[in-house]
Design an enzyme around this catalytic site. Structure first.
Site, PDB file in Angstrom:
ATOM      1  N   ASP A  11       2.069  68.241  38.112  1.00  0.00           N
ATOM      2  CA  ASP A  11       3.771  67.345  37.991  1.00  0.00           C
ATOM      3  C   ASP A  11       2.463  65.924  38.116  1.00  0.00           C
ATOM      4  O   ASP A  11       1.151  65.856  37.848  1.00  0.00           O
ATOM      5  CB  ASP A  11       3.387  66.693  39.610  1.00  0.00           C
ATOM      6  CG  ASP A  11       4.590  66.140  40.124  1.00  0.00           C
ATOM      7  OD1 ASP A  11       5.434  65.805  39.208  1.00  0.00           O
ATOM      8  OD2 ASP A  11       4.402  65.890  41.329  1.00  0.00           O
ATOM      9  N   SER A  12       2.996  65.144  38.015  1.00  0.00           N
ATOM     10  CA  SER A  12       2.602  63.336  37.564  1.00  0.00           C
ATOM     11  C   SER A  12       1.426  63.637  38.949  1.00  0.00           C
ATOM     12  O   SER A  12       0.544  62.428  39.067  1.00  0.00           O
ATOM     13  CB  SER A  12       3.639  62.993  37.530  1.00  0.00           C
ATOM     14  OG  SER A  12       4.362  62.428  38.796  1.00  0.00           O
ATOM     15  N   GLY A  44       7.384  57.336  36.218  1.00  0.00           N
ATOM     16  CA  GLY A  44       8.482  57.050  35.912  1.00  0.00           C
ATOM     17  C   GLY A  44       9.352  55.996  35.635  1.00  0.00           C
ATOM     18  O   GLY A  44      10.529  56.184  34.750  1.00  0.00           O
ATOM     19  N   CYS A  74       8.003  68.114  38.338  1.00  0.00           N
ATOM     20  CA  CYS A  74       8.397  67.331  37.453  1.00  0.00           C
ATOM     21  C   CYS A  74       9.915  66.654  36.844  1.00  0.00           C
ATOM     22  O   CYS A  74       9.930  67.082  36.015  1.00  0.00           O
ATOM     23  CB  CYS A  74       7.268  66.271  37.025  1.00  0.00           C
ATOM     24  SG  CYS A  74       7.407  64.692  36.467  1.00  0.00           S
ATOM     25  N   THR A  76      10.904  63.914  35.955  1.00  0.00           N
ATOM     26  CA  THR A  76      10.626  62.363  34.481  1.00  0.00           C
ATOM     27  C   THR A  76      10.208  63.280  33.537  1.00  0.00           C
ATOM     28  O   THR A  76      10.628  62.895  32.310  1.00  0.00           O
ATOM     29  CB  THR A  76       9.489  61.685  35.446  1.00  0.00           C
ATOM     30  OG1 THR A  76      10.333  60.649  36.534  1.00  0.00           O
ATOM     31  CG2 THR A  76       9.656  60.637  34.257  1.00  0.00           C
ATOM     32  N   GLU A 159       3.848  58.192  47.844  1.00  0.00           N
ATOM     33  CA  GLU A 159       1.844  58.709  47.459  1.00  0.00           C
ATOM     34  C   GLU A 159       0.884  56.864  47.942  1.00  0.00           C
ATOM     35  O   GLU A 159      -0.238  57.500  48.349  1.00  0.00           O
ATOM     36  CB  GLU A 159       1.941  58.564  45.960  1.00  0.00           C
ATOM     37  CG  GLU A 159       3.111  59.474  45.718  1.00  0.00           C
ATOM     38  CD  GLU A 159       2.003  60.056  43.751  1.00  0.00           C
ATOM     39  OE1 GLU A 159       1.095  59.380  43.475  1.00  0.00           O
ATOM     40  OE2 GLU A 159       1.931  61.473  43.619  1.00  0.00           O
ATOM     41  N   CYS A 193      13.683  64.386  42.296  1.00  0.00           N
ATOM     42  CA  CYS A 193      12.367  64.015  42.389  1.00  0.00           C
ATOM     43  C   CYS A 193      10.958  64.989  43.236  1.00  0.00           C
ATOM     44  O   CYS A 193      12.366  64.930  44.266  1.00  0.00           O
ATOM     45  CB  CYS A 193      11.903  62.673  42.504  1.00  0.00           C
ATOM     46  SG  CYS A 193      10.478  61.979  42.801  1.00  0.00           S
ATOM     47  N   THR A 194      10.749  65.776  42.693  1.00  0.00           N
ATOM     48  CA  THR A 194      10.070  66.842  43.831  1.00  0.00           C
ATOM     49  C   THR A 194       9.280  65.954  44.928  1.00  0.00           C
ATOM     50  O   THR A 194       8.136  66.866  45.697  1.00  0.00           O
ATOM     51  CB  THR A 194       9.503  67.339  42.860  1.00  0.00           C
ATOM     52  OG1 THR A 194       8.078  67.193  42.520  1.00  0.00           O
ATOM     53  CG2 THR A 194       9.712  68.293  42.322  1.00  0.00           C
ATOM     54  N   HIS A 195       8.724  64.437  44.965  1.00  0.00           N
ATOM     55  CA  HIS A 195       8.377  63.767  45.927  1.00  0.00           C
ATOM     56  C   HIS A 195       9.684  63.558  47.391  1.00  0.00           C
ATOM     57  O   HIS A 195       9.028  63.829  47.912  1.00  0.00           O
ATOM     58  CB  HIS A 195       7.545  62.639  45.670  1.00  0.00           C
ATOM     59  CG  HIS A 195       6.820  62.501  44.932  1.00  0.00           C
ATOM     60  ND1 HIS A 195       6.496  63.120  43.394  1.00  0.00           N
ATOM     61  CD2 HIS A 195       5.690  62.322  44.836  1.00  0.00           C
ATOM     62  CE1 HIS A 195       6.205  62.379  43.147  1.00  0.00           C
ATOM     63  NE2 HIS A 195       4.952  62.075  43.572  1.00  0.00           N
TER      64      HIS A 195
END
Length: 274
Positions: A11-12, A44, A74, A76, A159, A193-195
């Site tokens: 993931d980013s 993103g 991710c 994106t 984040e 979005c995995t966040h």
């Protein structure tokens, strides 16, 4: 220390840890290497070319660490890089490796959740701009109408550890309101979005209790389990010592602090210098 024949999860940043958590709960016996490209996150707002370049670099690093199978946890990266990696890079340079994303598994099932055939998608600018979810969902559920809303402030809030603070409410209400204004019939919202699972408590405060809020972790994990059953030639070559390694291109202390929130346990990551 390398873990040969591990499943790589990329993931980013931190969000892919929600997918990592779901996968390791369903498939705990395999070896895993997680890589977060935190030094260059978020992805993103980057161009397709930049996301492809960054993602390929990270995928190739995971290959070099003994990962024959890599999951792009991710959205994106899945939207902007996966197709090129699968069609261009794997066939030419890595014919025995596989790279899977999170969009197709989600698209294959999302239509089963909606009764009004109206689905909302909350994602990053990059994922929304790609139109990947509209394209993929319509392949499996052509009668489902898909409405999208980008949420550019959510990943930075998460984040920076501000997602559960009062200041985040403005941006949650703003983006959810803009999505629902597009179609009152939306009865299912996909967190693309995995966040975003970390935002669920606040999102629920601004939607009807009748609206289904869908996170991707379990969907992707179940899809991977099915994939390994259908591809024993890959599954049989994967290591099964239940070992896990974590790498970040950013600050390890920061990564470990965030990872403990996502995973519910303490971890010790390693610095990958680029």
């Amino acid at each position: 220390m390398n873990l040969e024949n591990s499943i790589g999860i990329f993931d980013s940043g931190f969000g892919g840890l929600t997918v990592f958590s779901s996968i390791t709960k369903i498939l705990p016996d395999y070896n895993y290497i997680y890589l977060g490209d935190n030094a260059r996150s978020p992805y993103g707002d980057h161009s397709f070319e930049t996301v492809y370049q960054y993602t390929l670099e990270c995928v190739e690093w995971l290959f070099s660490q003994g990962c024959p199978l890599v999951i792009l946890a991710c959205n994106t990266a899945s939207a902007k890089a996966l197709r090129n990696i699968q069609q261009l890079d794997l066939s030419k340079k890595y014919p025995h490796h596989r790279v899977l994303g999170v969009i197709r598994p989600t698209a294959e099932v999302i239509g089963t959740f909606t009764e009004t055939n109206t689905v909302g998608v909350l994602g990053t600018r990059g994922t929304v701009k790609s139109g990947s979810y509209i394209i993929e969902i319509n392949k499996f559920f052509p009668k489902v109408q898909v409405y999208q809303q980008s949420c550019p402030m959510w990943v930075p809030l998460i984040e920076n550890g501000e997602h559960d603070q009062e200041g985040a409410d403005y941006f949650v209400q703003k983006y959810v309101g803009e999505l629902m204004a597009q179609a009152a019939e939306i009865d299912t919202i996909l967190l693309a979005c995995t966040h975003y699972p970390l935002m669920v408590p606040k999102i629920k405060a601004y939607i009807s209790s009748e609206i289904k809020l869908i996170s991707q972790g379990d969907i992707v994990a179940n899809s991977l389990a099915d994939y390994l059953v259908r591809h024993p030639e890959i599954a049989n070559n994967l290591g099964r010592q239940g070992e896990q390694l974590f790498y970040t291109t950013g600050d390890t202390e920061t990564f470990d602090q965030h990872a403990s929130v996502f995973l519910g346990k303490e971890i010790q990551s390693r610095k990958l210098k680029r």
